[in-house]
Design an enzyme around this catalytic site. Structure first.
Site, PDB file in Angstrom:
ATOM      1  N   LYS A 483       0.889  -1.213  -0.014  1.00 39.11           N
ATOM      2  CA  LYS A 483      -0.045   0.034   0.332  1.00 39.11           C
ATOM      3  C   LYS A 483       0.859   1.283   0.004  1.00 39.11           C
ATOM      4  CE  LYS A 483      -0.174  -0.189   5.076  1.00 39.11           C
ATOM      5  NZ  LYS A 483      -0.597  -0.987   6.136  1.00 39.11           N
ATOM      6  N   ARG A 582     -10.771   0.499  14.583  1.00 41.55           N
ATOM      7  CA  ARG A 582     -10.727   1.158  13.297  1.00 41.55           C
ATOM      8  C   ARG A 582     -11.713   0.669  12.197  1.00 41.55           C
ATOM      9  NH1 ARG A 582      -4.776   1.575  10.306  1.00 41.55           N
ATOM     10  NH2 ARG A 582      -5.472  -0.816   9.768  1.00 41.55           N
ATOM     11  N   TYR A 709      17.397  30.986   5.238  1.00 39.67           N
ATOM     12  CA  TYR A 709      16.370  31.904   5.576  1.00 39.67           C
ATOM     13  C   TYR A 709      16.155  32.656   6.958  1.00 39.67           C
ATOM     14  CZ  TYR A 709      14.322  31.116   1.124  1.00 39.67           C
ATOM     15  OH  TYR A 709      14.025  30.944  -0.193  1.00 39.67           O
ATOM     16  N   MET A 758      13.077  24.834   0.706  1.00 42.20           N
ATOM     17  CA  MET A 758      12.334  23.976  -0.175  1.00 42.20           C
ATOM     18  C   MET A 758      13.307  23.115  -0.950  1.00 42.20           C
ATOM     19  SD  MET A 758       9.566  25.215  -3.280  1.00 42.20           S
ATOM     20  CE  MET A 758       8.452  26.194  -2.154  1.00 42.20           C
TER      21      MET A 758
END
Ligand SMILES: *Cc1c(COP(=O)(O)O)cnc(C)c1O
Length: 815
Positions: A483, A582, A709, A758
């Site tokens: 998955k 669940r 930054y 980023m």
């Protein structure tokens, strides 16, 4: 196959020692790659080179309890033996019987080149038309073909098998066990000519395979082949294909790179998208079209199928090289035909300058002077700038070549000369016999486009699977959870590998993940954990098996099954709620569930539940309670159903900590990726994933200056800072910036300084000697380990893996 020991003994005239009623469904011949031991016999194959009997012990250690061998070794206890006179004859006899009694259509492929690629293409085009079985890899020998045929089972409607020979009289034996209805003869070349007197003898031998074929599809470009087939098999349906116009199936136009090719099929003209234009690919495409047409696949479908073909191990591989070169790597084999193909392939590229690396041609019988004269003519036509000859033999004839010539004894000598790395803006063809290993040159010449990679080691993955298997009873099945893109590693690549190693089940979260796998040719049963209502149609169409966790899902799914018109009992999996809260049916719902299932045309394939805390020793009491509830509720439901589906509850850490509760199947996830919460188990596992990059730049940042930054890092003395081309868009959480996390450089940890950007981040490498730009950086899994890295991120390994952005290139390592 599916025979008892006794039946096999009777079929093959062998005798047995031990339990005669055991059932054999698979025969394994390599003790290293035994995956499942259930209903599996190990055969000790003796050839004149090798005796498989020395691996009997290893097979028994892996859990095998049926051995087929020429000799009995009484020291191994509780083993059932089938004692045979000759192991190879045994396999052939059994395969012959098995094939004769199988009611399936079959295609038999022989020829010198293109057998494996055509088999794979045919399989990719046909598996979703008919249940299909094929030879694994290039299993086509006296042993490989019988093993391939033994894979046939009663569900298969079509078999695609290769038959390969390298000596006279071998095809006789193969034809004795295998009678393909459709015979396919690919290109006949000089690849295996060494053991044959003449081309004619080779052709005569190969076409023996078609003695019982109804239809023979053959490459008619070789006029001797054409003549022989027409003489010998005039009463059969004959179909010739090839590039010559005289063939019934050929190419009408001379398409340029982006045009479609127009195929003449008897009197019909059909246009096809084929992107590679070398003769070998075009010829193989014609063979493929011929077979698909013969099987009545319509044109539109053929076009769609060809469009999605995956180039299976295309021998000719074009790669972007350093210094603006293009490298054509064809280091797989070398004979005149394949040299012609490769030289022709070069014409596809418009680079004015070309170089060639060429080795001795090995394994051919002809006079070497004549041979190399022919080679040099072909090569001289191309006007190479430089030609690098490797090997004593070819070097003797260097005068024949008209380019700048360099000669070397070995590939290593060429590497050491550094000549290759001077080449710029050229196309470089690497063409060599396998033993020269010129693929090493590819590594030197290849442009590394991806500094940042997620490397996935499939060998380690198999090791981890086998380790978990070794804890289980031989018959316990295994489902691999793939998955979420196989925990971020690539669901198709992982599933394909696992399918090859006979995993019993695959588990995905959503239907579209399963559909994707089916579209790419995965045929292993797939369970869908979260079958969403809109996807029921796709689930049924692609033969996926849903988890059913509530009455709502049961009713809606059953409606979809009825609508689909399917008349088989559709397989489903019932999820029980045992404490995780669940999904799942609760104990008070079981009576109603039994009722609801009893009047539906559905088959409960399995009943299962999930442990919430199998990785936490401190929650052992709770886990045992969950296991108890599962035992009770699943047994109750089985009684209601009146038949016994598979039961399963263990995930990876369940397998290692609650082995006794394995039931019929277990579900492995993180464990196959080499991660365990238990440090003793962790030592037994191998690391599968590593996330790597390289240093882009190193700067000295002075006292008073700042990094990144918002000026978050200000060194208090001049420090060496390295910039790394990986940032939060790649899946690195910002929270490990500002010294919360470390990366590894030269096996030393370097703290991440300042804010993570980023696409980049900075690390302090002041304490690392000799560090330079371009050096490798480990994000994880060594120093730091994946677990340590997950620790920096204040999360679990699962989240780290599934967060790595798709833009990070995944690379798979195998063998
Ligand atoms: C993901 C998953 C697993 C595998 O869990 P691991 O801890 O990775 O072994 C097993 N069963 C179910 C139902 C799952 O969703």
């Amino acid at each position: 196959m599916n025979y008892t020991v006794q039946q096999i003994a009777a079929i093959t005239n062998s005798h047995t020692i031990g339990d005669k009623d055991l059932v054999i469904k698979n025969i394994a011949f390599d003790s290293r790659i035994i995956y499942s031991t259930k209903n599996t016999a190990f055969i000790a194959v003796n050839t004149h080179k090798n005796s498989g009997e020395k691996f009997i012990e290893a097979a028994i250690d892996r859990g095998i309890d049926i051995i087929i061998s020429e000799h009995h070794y009484p020291q191994f206890e509780n083993i059932t033996w089938i004692i045979v006179e000759n192991s190879v004859n045994f396999l052939q006899k059994l395969a012959r019987y098995h094939f004769e009694n199988a009611a399936l259509k079959s295609i038999g492929i022989t020829g010198s080149n293109g057998k494996t690629i055509l088999k794979e293409w045919l399989y990719q085009c046909l598996w979703n038309e008919f249940p299909t079985v094929k030879s694994p890899k290039s299993f086509n020998s006296q042993i490989g073909l019988p093993l391939s045929l033994l894979q046939i089972n009663s569900t298969h409607q079509l078999g695609i098998f290769e038959a390969g020979i390298s000596h006279p009289h071998e095809m006789e034996k193969l034809e004795n066990i295998f009678h393909p209805q459709i015979g396919l003869l690919t290109h006949i070349g000089t690849a295996h000519a060494a053991n044959f007197q003449s081309e004619e003898e080779l052709i005569d031998e190969k076409i023996i395979l078609f003695r019982h074929s109804e239809v023979i599809i053959y490459n008619g470009d070789n006029s001797l082949v054409d003549k022989k087939i027409k003489e010998l098999y005039s009463s059969r349906k004959l179909i010739s294909y090839g590039l010559k116009e005289s063939n019934q199936i050929s190419i009408k136009n001379h398409p340029s790179k982006d045009e479609k090719i127009i195929v003449k099929y008897f009197d019909e003209e059909i246009s096809f998208p084929v992107h590679q234009r070398d003769e070998a690919t075009l010829t193989n495409a014609l063979a493929l079209i011929s077979v698909l047409k013969e099987l009545q696949i319509d044109n539109q479908k053929i076009i769609e199928k060809i469009n999605t073909l995956k180039a299976v191990e295309m021998r000719l591989e074009a790669i972007e090289g350093i210094k603006n070169n293009i490298v054509i790597n064809d280091s797989f084999n070398l004979d005149l035909d394949s040299l012609k193909t490769a030289l022709q392939f070069l014409k596809e590229y418009n680079k004015s300058k070309k170089s060639l690396v060429l080795t001795d041609i090995v394994g051919v019988n002809s006079n070497s002077k004549e041979l190399y004269e022919e080679v040099s003519e072909l090569v001289n036509e191309q006007q190479f700038d430089s030609v690098f000859l490797i090997g004593d033999e070819i070097s003797k004839f260097k005068e024949l070549f008209k380019s700048k010539i360099y000669t070397f004894i070995s590939t290593q000598e060429l590497i050491d000369s550094k000549h290759l790395t001077d080449i710029e803006n050229q196309i470089i063809l690497l063409k060599g016999a396998r033993k020269f290993e010129i693929e090493k040159l590819k590594d030197i010449l290849e442009l590394r486009k991806h500094d940042t990679v997620l490397e996935i080691n499939l060998n380690a993955l198999l090791h981890n699977i086998n380790y978990h298997k070794s804890l289980l009873k031989p018959g316990t099945k295994m489902m691999a959870m793939v998955k979420a893109n196989a925990y971020g590693l690539g669901s198709y690549e992982i599933s394909e590998f696992l399918q090859h190693h006979h995993i019993d089940y695959l588990g995905v979260a959503f239907a579209d993940e399963g559909v994707e796998l089916r579209k790419k040719g995965i045929t292993t049963p797939i369970i869908v954990m979260n079958p969403e209502q809109h996807s029921y149609g796709a689930i049924i169409e692609y033969n996926l098996e849903p988890e059913i966790y509530s009455f709502r899902v049961l009713e809606l799914f059953y409606e979809a099954v009825q609508k689909s018109g399917s008349d088989k009992k559709y397989p489903i999996h019932i999820k029980l709620e045992t404490g995780m809260h669940r999904l799942g049916f609760k104990d008070f719902e079981l009576d109603q569930l039994g009722e609801a299932l009893s009047n539906k045309n559905l088959k409960v394939q399995s009943i299962f539940s999930h442990l919430s805390s199998s990785d936490m020793p401190e929650e052992k009491e709770f886990t045992l309670k969950q296991l108890e509830v599962f035992e009770k509720n699943s047994a109750y439901l089985i009684e209601k159903l009146g038949y016994a589906p598979l039961r399963h509850i263990l995930n990876s850490s369940g397998i290692t900590s609650y082995t006794n509760h394995q039931y019929d199947m277990v579900r492995i996830g993180i464990g196959m990726l080499g991660e365990s919460p238990n440090s003793e188990i962790q030592k037994q596992l191998q690391s599968v994933v590593s996330f790597k990059t390289v240093i882009s730049q190193i700067s000295i940042v002075e006292n008073g200056e700042s990094v990144g930054y918002s000026r978050k890092y200000k060194p208090d003395h001049a420090a060496k800072i390295a910039t790394i081309p990986v940032g939060y868009a790649d899946g690195i959480p910002r929270l490990i910036g500002n010294q919360a996390g470390n990366l590894g450089v030269n096996k030393v940890l370097a703290p991440i300084v300042g804010n993570i950007c980023m696409d980049m981040m900075m690390i302090n490498v002041d304490h690392i000697p000799n560090v330079k730009e371009g050096d490798k950086v480990t994000i994880f899994n060594a120093q730091p380990s994946l677990k340590e890295f997950a620790g920096y991120c204040k999360t679990i390994t699962y989240e780290v893996l599934t967060s790595i952005s798709p833009r990070v290139k995944r690379i798979y390592i195998k063998d």
